[in-house]
Design a protein around this motif. Structure first.
Motif, PDB file in Angstrom:
ATOM      1  N   ILE A 130       0.847  -1.201   0.000  1.00 19.78           N
ATOM      2  CA  ILE A 130       0.000   0.000   0.000  1.00 19.78           C
ATOM      3  C   ILE A 130       0.878   1.245   0.000  1.00 19.78           C
ATOM      4  O   ILE A 130       0.513   2.272  -0.573  1.00 19.78           O
ATOM      5  CB  ILE A 130      -0.946  -0.016   1.222  1.00 19.78           C
ATOM      6  CG1 ILE A 130      -1.999  -1.127   1.040  1.00 19.78           C
ATOM      7  CG2 ILE A 130      -1.620   1.332   1.435  1.00 19.78           C
ATOM      8  CD1 ILE A 130      -2.825  -1.400   2.274  1.00 19.78           C
ATOM      9  N   GLY A 131       2.035   1.163   0.650  1.00 15.50           N
ATOM     10  CA  GLY A 131       2.985   2.267   0.609  1.00 15.50           C
ATOM     11  C   GLY A 131       3.008   3.141   1.846  1.00 15.50           C
ATOM     12  O   GLY A 131       3.836   4.049   1.937  1.00 15.50           O
ATOM     13  N   ARG A 132       2.106   2.895   2.791  1.00 16.30           N
ATOM     14  CA  ARG A 132       2.090   3.657   4.041  1.00 16.30           C
ATOM     15  C   ARG A 132       1.699   2.735   5.185  1.00 16.30           C
ATOM     16  O   ARG A 132       0.916   1.794   4.993  1.00 16.30           O
ATOM     17  CB  ARG A 132       1.082   4.809   3.964  1.00 16.30           C
ATOM     18  CG  ARG A 132       1.540   5.972   3.113  1.00 16.30           C
ATOM     19  CD  ARG A 132       0.433   6.995   2.904  1.00 16.30           C
ATOM     20  NE  ARG A 132      -0.065   7.579   4.138  1.00 16.30           N
ATOM     21  CZ  ARG A 132      -1.037   8.502   4.196  1.00 16.30           C
ATOM     22  NH1 ARG A 132      -1.599   8.922   3.071  1.00 16.30           N
ATOM     23  NH2 ARG A 132      -1.438   9.003   5.337  1.00 16.30           N
ATOM     24  N   PRO A 133       2.224   2.984   6.385  1.00 20.82           N
ATOM     25  CA  PRO A 133       1.756   2.205   7.531  1.00 20.82           C
ATOM     26  C   PRO A 133       0.290   2.512   7.821  1.00 20.82           C
ATOM     27  O   PRO A 133      -0.175   3.628   7.578  1.00 20.82           O
ATOM     28  CB  PRO A 133       2.667   2.669   8.675  1.00 20.82           C
ATOM     29  CG  PRO A 133       3.159   4.016   8.258  1.00 20.82           C
ATOM     30  CD  PRO A 133       3.238   3.980   6.761  1.00 20.82           C
ATOM     31  N   ILE A 134      -0.412   1.521   8.321  1.00 22.07           N
ATOM     32  CA  ILE A 134      -1.862   1.621   8.494  1.00 22.07           C
ATOM     33  C   ILE A 134      -2.207   1.662   9.973  1.00 22.07           C
ATOM     34  O   ILE A 134      -1.562   1.018  10.798  1.00 22.07           O
ATOM     35  CB  ILE A 134      -2.561   0.411   7.843  1.00 22.07           C
ATOM     36  CG1 ILE A 134      -2.286   0.370   6.343  1.00 22.07           C
ATOM     37  CG2 ILE A 134      -4.071   0.444   8.084  1.00 22.07           C
ATOM     38  CD1 ILE A 134      -2.757  -0.912   5.693  1.00 22.07           C
TER      39      ILE A 134
END
Length: 464
Positions: free
Chosen positions: A273-277
């Motif tokens: 996704i490219g970002r921490p969630i």
């Protein structure tokens, strides 16, 4: 969960054979700057191309997740990415001299141990979390797959698998705190059912598969002749199995190790996704195809939310720079040091905070009966914020001056009043060349744009 971004302190290398390609490779994790993310580099190919760990680069999901960009392919990235996510490492360059990361023992534990052996380093930027604010789901009715994400100020995953197997049965695994990954998830190995094994070989997959790097689940009675055939297939002198169980009677590390490995795979796949969630993920019968389809839905939400991204300010979080650290870089002093905090700073952007109070000296003469912050003071405060950005690009920034050269396309949208908190965001419009920086700046109050302008600045050494 970490508040700041992290990388590793030094390079570290692991070596071994790839699960599907069967090719020996060396994989080196290298430190990377803030907001770099995860990137693979095929150093064995001409021009050493880089492939970003991004869901948009996924090209194949045959028993693993494969990414590719401009003809450079990296197979089976999920175990590598799971180790980085599980350790909350944000920025790493991963050099590979082959087409696939080593499978090691079929889990992520060797990657985790290698990364921890060199240590983690906190970086001067906040993690750019994407917070799930409303439920999002994915369903594949044909395969009985369901994945849902719910709002939560944390990152939790729960996975259920059910293969209608008398050996496995229905299994659950949960990660209620990301810090549990190292001890409870990282060592869980990949697995395959006996009835899938020959088909995978015929599909030219699992060339590097071995009973030392994968669990083979036997859910039916196997005759001696078939065991001999399997031994030849796997390059073993002999394999054995109890009536129903694990080929070669390999002992599971956890009773629900297969479910835990599915959770590990999901962690790695969702890294794309490219970002921490921040959110709670619930998954029934997940696999790589479903994980990636779900990841694409979440990334689409991120893109829609960031079209007009407005920086937010949480006073509970420690700033990147407080007023004393700002004063150590900027030469301004009262009453012209106008920035109170820097809350984000990376290679191309900066976010600063100014609290506007009635006792500001300019209110004495500027509409004292109707106090409004002067536009020129807003510009000066934004220029100081941009000054932090441009000075951060040089060593020993206190040895330099930053001068404002020009202001273009400046627009004031709303009044700024005593009691307001202004969030200034400045972004480089192009790389700094010959000491000249061009930036686009915006000022926000309570989520509303109050001012914007293009600025140019020059960096000059003090003794020049």
């Amino acid at each position: 969960m970490n508040d700041k971004q992290h990388t590793i302190k030094a390079p570290v290398t692991v070596s071994g054979i790839g699960l599907h390609t069967g090719v020996e490779s060396n994989m080196t994790f290298k430190p990377a700057p803030v907001n770099h993310g995860y990137k693979f580099q095929r150093i064995d190919l001409p021009e050493q191309p880089i492939v970003e760990a991004d869901v948009d680069n996924v090209v194949d999901l045959s028993r693993g997740t494969t990414i590719e960009k401009n003809g450079a392919r990296v197979n089976t990235v999920e175990h590598t990415l799971a180790a980085l996510v599980g350790l909350q490492i944000d920025n790493v360059l991963i050099e590979l001299d082959g087409p696939e990361p080593p499978i090691m023992d079929g889990s992520s534990v060797d990657f985790v141990n290698a990364l921890l052996s060199v240590g983690l380093e906190e970086q001067n930027a906040h993690r750019n979390y994407f917070e799930i604010t409303k439920g999002v789901s994915y369903k594949d009715e044909k395969r009985g797959v369901e994945i849902a994400a719910l709002p939560l100020d944390d990152y939790r995953l729960t996975v259920m698998v059910d293969y209608n197997s008398p050996v496995l049965g229905s299994q659950h695994a949960s990660l209620t705190n990301i810090n549990q990954f190292e001890e409870q998830i990282a060592s869980c190995r990949t697995f395959v059912f006996l009835h899938e094994l020959e088909a995978l070989y015929k599909q030219n997959l699992i060339k590097g598969g071995d009973l030392d790097n994968a669990i083979v689940i036997v859910d039916r009675v196997v005759e001696d002749g078939e065991l001999t055939y399997l031994a030849d297939l796997l390059g073993k002198k002999k394999v054995e199995v109890k009536a129903e169980g694990i080929l070669n009677n390999t002992k599971l590390r956890y009773k629900n190790e297969p479910a835990r490995h599915k959770l590990l795979d999901m962690l790695g796949d969702l890294a794309l996704i490219g970002r921490p969630i921040k959110g709670q993920i619930l998954a029934a019968r997940p696999g790589h195809a479903a994980n990636i389809a779900f990841a694409r839905k979440v990334k689409k939400m991120i893109q829609e939310a960031s079209v007009k991204a407005i920086p937010t300010y949480d006073p509970k979080k420690p700033p990147i720079m407080d007023i004393n650290q700002i004063a150590a870089i900027l030469p301004h002093r009262y009453p012209f040091l106008l920035i109170d905090k820097i809350i984000n700073l990376d290679a191309t952007s900066v976010v600063g905070v100014k609290n506007v109070t009635m006792n500001e000296p300019f209110f004495t003469g500027h509409f004292p009966e109707n106090p409004v912050m002067p536009g020129v003071i807003q510009i000066e405060a934004m220029a100081q914020t941009g000054g932090i950005l441009v000075l951060s690009t040089v060593d020993n920034p206190d040895d330099y001056w930053s001068y404002l050269l020009g202001i273009d396309r400046c627009r004031f949208k709303r009044k700024v009043l005593p009691g307001d908190t202004i969030i200034f965001k400045c972004e480089l419009l192009a790389p700094i060349k010959r000491g000249i920086a061009k930036m686009f700046g915006q000022a926000f109050v309570a989520g509303q744009l109050v001012m914007e302008a293009e600025m140019s600045a020059m960096i000059v050494k003090k003794d020049a």
